[in-house]
Design a protein around this motif. Structure first.
Motif, mmCIF file in Angstrom:
data_model
loop_
_atom_site.group_PDB
_atom_site.id
_atom_site.type_symbol
_atom_site.label_atom_id
_atom_site.label_comp_id
_atom_site.label_asym_id
_atom_site.label_seq_id
_atom_site.Cartn_x
_atom_site.Cartn_y
_atom_site.Cartn_z
ATOM 1 N N THR A 6 1.151 -1.072 0.199
ATOM 2 C CA THR A 6 0.256 -0.212 0.315
ATOM 3 C C THR A 6 0.678 1.155 -0.516
ATOM 4 N N VAL A 7 0.884 2.062 -0.813
ATOM 5 C CA VAL A 7 1.265 3.623 -0.962
ATOM 6 C C VAL A 7 0.974 4.866 -0.599
ATOM 7 N N THR A 8 0.811 5.067 0.268
ATOM 8 C CA THR A 8 -0.108 6.654 0.214
ATOM 9 C C THR A 8 0.000 7.933 0.581
ATOM 10 N N HIS A 9 1.715 8.055 -0.229
ATOM 11 C CA HIS A 9 2.371 9.102 -0.243
ATOM 12 C C HIS A 9 3.881 8.991 -1.216
ATOM 13 N N ALA A 10 3.700 9.788 -2.319
ATOM 14 C CA ALA A 10 4.760 8.702 -3.863
ATOM 15 C C ALA A 10 4.975 11.097 -4.126
ATOM 16 N N ASP A 11 5.772 11.742 -2.984
ATOM 17 C CA ASP A 11 6.778 12.761 -3.338
ATOM 18 C C ASP A 11 7.949 12.439 -3.843
ATOM 19 N N ASN A 12 8.507 12.435 -4.639
ATOM 20 C CA ASN A 12 8.003 12.757 -5.750
ATOM 21 C C ASN A 12 7.834 11.429 -7.299
ATOM 22 N N GLU A 13 8.297 10.200 -6.832
ATOM 23 C CA GLU A 13 8.045 9.046 -7.747
ATOM 24 C C GLU A 13 8.809 7.500 -6.434
ATOM 25 N N VAL A 14 8.177 7.306 -6.489
ATOM 26 C CA VAL A 14 7.939 5.414 -5.332
ATOM 27 C C VAL A 14 8.094 5.037 -6.253
ATOM 28 N N ASP A 25 5.400 2.000 -10.053
ATOM 29 C CA ASP A 25 6.239 3.127 -9.952
ATOM 30 C C ASP A 25 4.781 3.798 -10.402
ATOM 31 N N LYS A 26 5.042 4.703 -8.925
ATOM 32 C CA LYS A 26 3.863 6.124 -9.509
ATOM 33 C C LYS A 26 5.218 7.455 -9.356
ATOM 34 N N LYS A 27 4.348 8.424 -9.839
ATOM 35 C CA LYS A 27 4.868 9.769 -10.391
ATOM 36 C C LYS A 27 4.226 10.745 -9.853
ATOM 37 N N THR A 28 4.321 11.364 -8.694
ATOM 38 C CA THR A 28 3.501 12.891 -8.064
ATOM 39 C C THR A 28 4.547 14.146 -7.920
ATOM 40 N N GLU A 29 3.329 14.685 -8.161
ATOM 41 C CA GLU A 29 3.711 16.548 -7.774
ATOM 42 C C GLU A 29 3.712 16.872 -6.654
ATOM 43 N N GLY A 30 3.928 17.978 -5.550
ATOM 44 C CA GLY A 30 2.918 18.309 -4.912
ATOM 45 C C GLY A 30 2.412 17.412 -3.839
ATOM 46 N N ASN A 31 3.268 16.461 -2.823
ATOM 47 C CA ASN A 31 2.645 15.568 -2.437
ATOM 48 C C ASN A 31 1.109 15.311 -2.430
ATOM 49 N N PRO A 32 0.056 15.048 -2.954
ATOM 50 C CA PRO A 32 -1.184 14.629 -2.829
ATOM 51 C C PRO A 32 -0.894 12.941 -2.056
ATOM 52 N N PRO A 33 -2.306 12.650 -0.723
ATOM 53 C CA PRO A 33 -3.009 11.190 -1.105
ATOM 54 C C PRO A 33 -2.774 10.715 -1.634
ATOM 55 N N ILE A 34 -2.495 9.647 -1.341
ATOM 56 C CA ILE A 34 -2.952 8.310 -2.536
ATOM 57 C C ILE A 34 -3.579 7.367 -1.824
ATOM 58 N N ASN A 35 -3.730 6.613 -1.998
ATOM 59 C CA ASN A 35 -4.070 4.897 -1.777
ATOM 60 C C ASN A 35 -3.986 3.678 -2.661
ATOM 61 N N ASP A 36 -2.768 3.593 -2.969
ATOM 62 C CA ASP A 36 -2.371 2.128 -4.137
ATOM 63 C C ASP A 36 -2.623 1.235 -3.754
ATOM 64 N N GLN A 37 -3.025 0.387 -3.948
ATOM 65 C CA GLN A 37 -2.674 -0.927 -3.537
ATOM 66 C C GLN A 37 -2.564 -2.328 -4.312
#
Length: 98
Positions: A6-14, A25-37
């Motif tokens: 489970t990934v809840t934050h990915a700023d900038n890439e995890v 592999d997730k790329k984000t900007e601005g540290n949005p909350p996520i709930n990827d499982q």
């Protein structure tokens, strides 16, 4: 035994690599909350499995958080920094028996 990332934050890439295979592999900007499982069971081999989670930052603040769940055991991961250089700034390895 169900195994989930489970990934809840990915700023900038995890990225998550299980036994040499990229399973997330997730790329984000601005540290949005996520709930990827991500169910990991399809990628598990008999014996011990190695899951490596890597956080990459593109400069400025960095945040990486989530958990690895194996059956009823939840092991969180968390990294936060106000500022980092560009590149890999976080790495955590989990050994998962199967």
């Amino acid at each position: 035994m169900a195994t989930t990332l489970t990934v809840t934050h990915a700023d900038n890439e995890v990225a998550a690599i299980l036994n040499g295979v990229v399973v997330y592999d997730k790329k984000t900007e601005g540290n949005p909350p996520i709930n990827d499982q991500v169910p990991l069971d399809p990628y598990l081999a008999a014996g011990l499995n190695v899951l490596a989670i890597t956080g990459i930052n593109w400069g400025g603040p960095a945040t990486f958080s989530g958990a690895v769940t194996v059956g009823a055991v939840v092991t969180p991961f968390n990294f936060a920094a106000a500022s980092t250089p560009n590149g890999m700034v976080f790495n955590q390895t989990f050994v998962i028996p199967h």
